[in-house]
Design a protein around this motif. Sequence first.
Motif, PDB file in Angstrom:
ATOM      1  N   THR A   1       0.852  -1.185   0.000  1.00  0.00           N
ATOM      2  CA  THR A   1       0.000   0.000   0.000  1.00  0.00           C
ATOM      3  C   THR A   1       0.885   1.232   0.000  1.00  0.00           C
ATOM      4  OG1 THR A   1      -1.674   1.246   1.236  1.00  0.00           O
ATOM      5  CG2 THR A   1      -0.188  -0.136   2.532  1.00  0.00           C
TER       6      THR A   1
ATOM      7  N   ARG B   1      -7.331   4.846   0.851  1.00  0.00           N
ATOM      8  CA  ARG B   1      -7.746   4.682  -0.542  1.00  0.00           C
ATOM      9  C   ARG B   1      -7.574   6.015  -1.267  1.00  0.00           C
ATOM     10  NH1 ARG B   1     -13.960   3.500  -1.976  1.00  0.00           N
ATOM     11  NH2 ARG B   1     -14.061   5.764  -1.693  1.00  0.00           N
TER      12      ARG B   1
ATOM     13  N   GLU C   1      -7.011   1.399   1.944  1.00  0.00           N
ATOM     14  CA  GLU C   1      -6.778   0.835   0.620  1.00  0.00           C
ATOM     15  C   GLU C   1      -7.113  -0.651   0.655  1.00  0.00           C
ATOM     16  OE1 GLU C   1      -3.474   1.197  -2.949  1.00  0.00           O
ATOM     17  OE2 GLU C   1      -2.917   1.731  -0.906  1.00  0.00           O
TER      18      GLU C   1
END
Length: 265
Positions: free
Chosen positions: A42, A47, A77
Amino acid sequence: MFVSLFCALRRVAGDVKKWRPAGADRGFTFLHYNLTIAYHRTNLLARYGSWSANSNGGKLEALGYKEGYRVDVDIPEGTWEKAPGFHDILIFNTGHWWWAPSKFDPIKSPMLFFERGLPLIPPIPPDVGFDKQIRFVEKTMQPSAIKLFRTQSPRHFEGGDWDQGGSCQRLQPLSPKEVEELFSLTKNGTNVEARLVNLHLYKSLKGSNFHILDITRMSEFRADAHPSTTGGKKHDDCMHWCLPGITDTWNDLFVTHLNSLKIRN
């Protein structure tokens, strides 16, 4: 760090199942010990995705924003959102992308933070967005989980950045004086990013229940431990690390930290 940990465990456990638990990019279970390790890639933890102004207008449009990146600080995410419900021990690392002008240009493609589906007005800077993200991550954890935050991995480009002919040809670790020449914040050189990001990281983690795994200082000395010209790239790789190498020491530190927590509890 993940590859180093896998290699160390693989030496003492032969029966390994390869799979991707909880949406991980890579994962392995050592069947004899019922131990699973996984790597969840990530960039921001949150996100995010590209954002463009709506022709019908809006709060950001009214402020003159035309494009950028939408960052939802209260939505993880997808690569790691299921990890807190699966793992008992989690090591987080982020920061490099949060202050990377090449990724999120503050003028041309700024980070635009959203919470509960709405833009935060007035727009907040990355350090405030980062604080909000850390607080959200804390809330997603199981109370019994052991939570660590790893500090930044330093780079060792000399003579310029990676795209400016920078290289790392040293064969010996740096002296304390050489470390300061490369990383001193007062000199604002090519490699100061790790220390700058760590300043934000320590500030955001203050008062949290994260344990800090500080690998930065010890790694600053190891200018000799990068792939350099053997990395298979068009430029010297002065960011990633060779194996065996310094990431093995990171895991030694990690295990020592776990043992100290066990003794305290």
